[in-house]
Design a protein around this motif. Structure first.
Motif, PDB file in Angstrom:
ATOM      1  N   PHE A 125      10.732  46.576  15.418  1.00 33.08           N
ATOM      2  CA  PHE A 125      12.013  46.361  16.090  1.00 33.08           C
ATOM      3  C   PHE A 125      13.088  47.146  15.352  1.00 33.08           C
ATOM      4  CE2 PHE A 125      16.142  44.563  16.681  1.00 33.08           C
ATOM      5  CZ  PHE A 125      16.180  44.282  18.034  1.00 33.08           C
ATOM      6  N   PHE A 126      13.792  47.978  16.082  1.00 31.34           N
ATOM      7  CA  PHE A 126      14.917  48.727  15.518  1.00 31.34           C
ATOM      8  C   PHE A 126      16.139  48.424  16.361  1.00 31.34           C
ATOM      9  CE2 PHE A 126      10.989  51.254  15.122  1.00 31.34           C
ATOM     10  CZ  PHE A 126      10.848  51.201  13.748  1.00 31.34           C
ATOM     11  N   GLY A 127      17.218  48.024  15.715  1.00 29.04           N
ATOM     12  CA  GLY A 127      18.386  47.663  16.515  1.00 29.04           C
ATOM     13  C   GLY A 127      19.671  47.717  15.727  1.00 29.04           C
ATOM     14  N   PRO A 135      17.977  40.562  17.286  1.00 27.92           N
ATOM     15  CA  PRO A 135      17.737  41.087  15.929  1.00 27.92           C
ATOM     16  C   PRO A 135      17.715  40.002  14.855  1.00 27.92           C
ATOM     17  CG  PRO A 135      19.818  41.931  16.842  1.00 27.92           C
ATOM     18  CD  PRO A 135      19.080  41.270  17.957  1.00 27.92           C
ATOM     19  N   GLU A 136      18.552  38.988  15.002  1.00 31.24           N
ATOM     20  CA  GLU A 136      18.570  37.889  14.022  1.00 31.24           C
ATOM     21  C   GLU A 136      17.194  37.231  13.944  1.00 31.24           C
ATOM     22  OE1 GLU A 136      21.023  37.130  12.043  1.00 31.24           O
ATOM     23  OE2 GLU A 136      20.368  35.198  11.244  1.00 31.24           O
ATOM     24  N   TYR A 137      16.630  36.957  15.116  1.00 25.89           N
ATOM     25  CA  TYR A 137      15.313  36.314  15.174  1.00 25.89           C
ATOM     26  C   TYR A 137      14.244  37.252  14.621  1.00 25.89           C
ATOM     27  CZ  TYR A 137      11.535  33.471  17.126  1.00 25.89           C
ATOM     28  OH  TYR A 137      10.420  32.680  17.281  1.00 25.89           O
ATOM     29  N   MET A 138      14.317  38.517  15.025  1.00 25.45           N
ATOM     30  CA  MET A 138      13.330  39.499  14.564  1.00 25.45           C
ATOM     31  C   MET A 138      13.386  39.660  13.043  1.00 25.45           C
ATOM     32  SD  MET A 138      11.428  40.626  16.940  1.00 25.45           S
ATOM     33  CE  MET A 138      11.221  41.213  18.618  1.00 25.45           C
ATOM     34  N   SER A 139      14.597  39.599  12.490  1.00 19.88           N
ATOM     35  CA  SER A 139      14.738  39.790  11.045  1.00 19.88           C
ATOM     36  C   SER A 139      14.075  38.646  10.284  1.00 19.88           C
ATOM     37  CB  SER A 139      16.214  39.905  10.647  1.00 19.88           C
ATOM     38  OG  SER A 139      16.859  38.650  10.771  1.00 19.88           O
ATOM     39  N   ALA A 140      14.016  37.464  10.908  1.00 15.35           N
ATOM     40  CA  ALA A 140      13.355  36.331  10.255  1.00 15.35           C
ATOM     41  C   ALA A 140      11.848  36.364  10.459  1.00 15.35           C
ATOM     42  CB  ALA A 140      13.929  35.021  10.803  1.00 15.35           C
ATOM     43  N   ILE A 142       5.023  38.421   9.622  1.00 15.92           N
ATOM     44  CA  ILE A 142       3.790  38.756  10.348  1.00 15.92           C
ATOM     45  C   ILE A 142       3.384  40.211  10.111  1.00 15.92           C
ATOM     46  CG2 ILE A 142       4.020  37.008  12.169  1.00 15.92           C
ATOM     47  CD1 ILE A 142       5.302  39.265  13.888  1.00 15.92           C
ATOM     48  N   GLY A 143       3.939  40.791   9.051  1.00 10.89           N
ATOM     49  CA  GLY A 143       3.572  42.169   8.720  1.00 10.89           C
ATOM     50  C   GLY A 143       4.199  43.195   9.637  1.00 10.89           C
ATOM     51  N   GLY A 144       5.245  42.803  10.344  1.00 14.62           N
ATOM     52  CA  GLY A 144       5.928  43.738  11.230  1.00 14.62           C
ATOM     53  C   GLY A 144       7.127  44.357  10.535  1.00 14.62           C
ATOM     54  N   CYS A 145       7.849  45.180  11.268  1.00 13.11           N
ATOM     55  CA  CYS A 145       9.005  45.855  10.690  1.00 13.11           C
ATOM     56  C   CYS A 145      10.259  45.529  11.494  1.00 13.11           C
ATOM     57  CB  CYS A 145       8.773  47.365  10.695  1.00 13.11           C
ATOM     58  SG  CYS A 145      10.234  48.306  10.220  1.00 13.11           S
ATOM     59  N   PHE A 146      11.250  44.953  10.809  1.00 10.84           N
ATOM     60  CA  PHE A 146      12.582  44.819  11.399  1.00 10.84           C
ATOM     61  C   PHE A 146      13.482  45.760  10.636  1.00 10.84           C
ATOM     62  CE2 PHE A 146      16.868  43.393  10.644  1.00 10.84           C
ATOM     63  CZ  PHE A 146      17.364  43.295  11.928  1.00 10.84           C
ATOM     64  N   LEU A 147      14.198  46.588  11.360  1.00 17.37           N
ATOM     65  CA  LEU A 147      15.125  47.476  10.673  1.00 17.37           C
ATOM     66  C   LEU A 147      16.451  47.507  11.405  1.00 17.37           C
ATOM     67  CD1 LEU A 147      14.125  50.778   9.008  1.00 17.37           C
ATOM     68  CD2 LEU A 147      16.367  50.535  10.035  1.00 17.37           C
ATOM     69  N   GLN A 148      17.521  47.155  10.687  1.00 18.16           N
ATOM     70  CA  GLN A 148      18.848  47.317  11.273  1.00 18.16           C
ATOM     71  C   GLN A 148      19.295  48.739  11.003  1.00 18.16           C
ATOM     72  OE1 GLN A 148      21.899  44.288  10.886  1.00 18.16           O
ATOM     73  NE2 GLN A 148      23.454  45.884  10.762  1.00 18.16           N
ATOM     74  N   ALA A 149      19.360  49.511  12.068  1.00 22.64           N
ATOM     75  CA  ALA A 149      19.687  50.930  11.948  1.00 22.64           C
ATOM     76  C   ALA A 149      21.188  51.107  11.698  1.00 22.64           C
ATOM     77  CB  ALA A 149      19.281  51.658  13.223  1.00 22.64           C
ATOM     78  N   GLU A 150      21.598  52.338  11.410  1.00 19.59           N
ATOM     79  CA  GLU A 150      23.016  52.597  11.152  1.00 19.59           C
ATOM     80  C   GLU A 150      23.819  52.700  12.442  1.00 19.59           C
ATOM     81  OE1 GLU A 150      20.448  54.498  10.498  1.00 19.59           O
ATOM     82  OE2 GLU A 150      20.953  56.607  10.247  1.00 19.59           O
ATOM     83  N   SER A 151      23.122  52.813  13.568  1.00 16.98           N
ATOM     84  CA  SER A 151      23.808  52.857  14.857  1.00 16.98           C
ATOM     85  C   SER A 151      22.774  52.668  15.954  1.00 16.98           C
ATOM     86  CB  SER A 151      24.504  54.205  15.064  1.00 16.98           C
ATOM     87  OG  SER A 151      23.520  55.210  15.300  1.00 16.98           O
TER      88      SER A 151
END
Lengths: 353, 240
Positions: A24-26, A36-41, A46-55
């Motif tokens: 998830f990139f957002g 994104p809040e839920y994904m970040s938690a 679960i071995g996934g990737c959450f990344l808050q991008a710069e834009s």
């Protein structure tokens, strides 16, 4: 899984995870921040990737990269943020890559409001980005339907190698409802076109690209896309016809507004007025035949299109009906949501006129 | 004797609903009540939306400067400090969800410490953690314990008790309260923090209590009316 009390945003995020999404990139924007809040938690657990991008622009290009490498990947945003993603979406369509984009529509244009809206219909269905491409777009009318459509969205994106949008609004995103999410239904197909490294003799080199300098080469690609779009129109169009048999009035609405229309239909029923609803579940491909058949059936006296916009989907409704019937409109530009009472009154006024 | 209630807990656990219940109940008993909407997390579903109803009940409401003005600027007004010295009887803090929301409480630590130290009056502060196990990240004792430690760290406050608010909104049954009871029983046994309240609508609450659960994990029973939750029949009136 037992029923849980979830906000639309949370439910959509969990449904994506259960559909096999691990990337998830957002970038934050209300009213989709709960995704994104839920994904970040969840993603780190679960071995996934959450990344808050710069834009938003960075986020959609990260989606482009992950999709090219064969991942089940998604991003989400809300109207102004989706505008920023449009260039990337066009590239993803051109490179024939699968991904899912969630748009929790808010009021516009510009920064608009943080309340719900349906003002992005044109952007979603008529391009948004540049070039001859389409994006399949699902418009859920409840939190539960949003969950179910997330699974479909990932499957269909992989099947046709195309970006897919889930087009909801702030109400679907923020409403809390008891819902059920099926566990681990994710079943991504093998992606032999993905850029995952190449060994001699194993397969042809995988190339992710949307640049074709030679006119003939570009035409070959766009013709391939167009043939795919015709197939999608044939096989993936979804529509609900509600109470349409023998109805005097046919309403046409999608998403949240369709659900309000159903309440209006129940109110009208009590007053002895039989109204029905034709609800596009895919807004692209647009269910033109179903809309035409519902609105032009013998016995139908009037037709009304209801939206939280100044009138966007009504253009597709008019094309579908092709002059056989006049289509009235009820809607508000911005974020004011039509009420069931208002819709029922409009129908009664039309009837009296 | 002045009573402070501070409601914290996960996002969407029912803090605002229960805050309203406590405040309206006190107002009905002719207490002077102040509510503090301390939510700096969520622009929706907040006390400030119910300003008219709250003020009509004779309750004073303090809220972030731009709450419900659809501006994402969560700045807190200085008059919140007045609740520590004013002449009110009951003060209810409705705090934003999750550890992030609890951060806004941290700045009032010296004031809360003054209460606990008896510089105001002893035994007046209840920091209550609302738990609905049907919400994400609250389904097990382990998840609640994890949330608890993070919230205590961020809020700089110790939690005195739990509120079992097990529910599935309009589809709530006694089973949801029973799940909350089971989860909180384990949490209470592990932490020594008691369950001080069990909240719910009349019917599921009655059925749950008829099952004769251990009274040590029930606390006071709060039969609540729903003020905040929107169903599809009334959200067009309020927006989201």
């Amino acid at each position: 899984m037992a029923k849980n009390l979830m906000k639309g945003c949370e439910a959509i995020a969990e449904a994506a995870i259960q559909a096999g999404c691990r990337y998830f990139f957002g970038y934050p924007i209300t009213p989709q921040n709960d995704i994104p809040e839920y994904m970040s938690a969840r993603m780190p657990k679960i071995g996934g990737c959450f990344l808050q991008a710069e834009s938003e622009v960075a986020a959609i290009n990260m989606v482009y990269g992950a999709a090219g490498a064969g991942a089940r990947v998604m991003t989400s945003s809300s109207s102004p943020g989706i505008s920023l993603k449009m260039e990337g979406i066009s590239y993803i369509a051109g490179a024939e890559l699968p991904c899912v984009i969630v748009n929790m529509m808010r009021g516009g244009p510009g920064l608009g409001s943080i309340q719900a809206s349906q003002g992005d219909y044109f952007q979603t269905t008529k391009g948004g980005g540049h070039g001859d491409y389409h994006m399949i777009a699902y418009a859920p009318a409840s939190v539960q339907e949003a969950i179910d459509l997330m699974q479909t969205a990932f499957d269909v994106a992989d099947k046709y190698r195309t970006p897919v949008m889930v087009l909801a609004d702030g109400i679907i995103g923020q409403m809390m409802e008891p819902v059920e999410i099926k566990e681990n239904t994710g079943n991504a197909p093998k992606k032999d076109w993905a850029t995952t490294g190449w060994k001699k003799g194993e397969r042809a080199r995988a190339v992710v690209n949307s640049l074709y300098i030679e006119v003939e080469d570009l035409e070959e690609m766009t013709e391939r896309l167009q043939a795919r779009y015709r197939q999608i129109e044939k096989d993936e169009t979804l529509v609900e016809c509600y109470n349409t048999d023998g109805a005097e009035f046919i309403l046409c609405a999608y998403g949240t507004v369709a659900r309000i229309c159903k309440t209006a239909i129940a109110q009208l029923q009590k007053q002895g007025v039989k109204a029905g609803l034709v609800r596009p579940i895919t807004v692209w491909p647009f269910p033109a035949k179903a809309v035409h058949d519902a609105m032009c059936a013998p016995g139908v006296k009037m037709a009304l299109c209801v939206e939280i916009s100044a009138g966007q989907m009504i253009e597709d409704v008019r094309l579908a009906v092709n002059g056989e019937r006049e289509i009235a409109f009820l809607g508000h530009a911005g974020s004011r949501v039509p009420t069931a009472e208002e819709i029922a009154e409009k129908v009664l006024a039309m009837r009296g006129a | 004797m002045k009573q402070f209630y501070v409601l914290i807990g996960n996002f969407g656990s029912g803090k605002t609903e229960i805050s309203l219940h406590i405040a309206l109940d006190a107002a009905k008993r002719n207490k002077k009540v102040v509510m503090v909407d301390l939510d700096v997390i969520n622009p929706y579903f907040r006390l400030a939306e119910r300003k008219k109803e709250i003020e009509a009940a004779g309750i004073k409401l303090l809220h972030p400067n731009f709450a419900y003005a659809t501006v994402d600027v969560p700045s807190l007004p200085p008059d919140i400090y007045s609740v520590f010295i004013d002449k009110s009887d009951v003060v209810v803090f409705d705090v934003g969800g999750d550890p992030a929301g609890a951060t806004a409480l941290g700045q009032y630590k010296p004031n809360f410490e003054a209460i606990e130290a008896g510089q105001l009056e002893a035994g007046q502060l209840q920091v209550l953690c609302v738990v609905n196990p049907r919400r994400p990240f609250s389904a097990t004792a382990e998840l609640v314990l994890d949330m608890l430690s993070k919230i205590q760290l961020r809020s700089r406050l110790s939690i005195n008790g739990f509120i079992n608010n097990g529910n599935l909104s309009t589809e709530t049954t006694a089973e949801d309260l029973r799940l909350g009871y089971d989860v909180l029983k384990r949490v209470a046994d592990t932490t020594g923090i008691p369950v001080l309240y069990t909240a719910g609508r009349a019917a599921p609450l009655r059925e749950f209590l008829d099952g004769k659960p251990d009274a040590r994990y029930i606390g006071q029973v709060l039969q609540i009316t729903t003020y905040m939750h929107r169903d599809w029949d009334n959200f067009t009136r309020y927006g989201i």
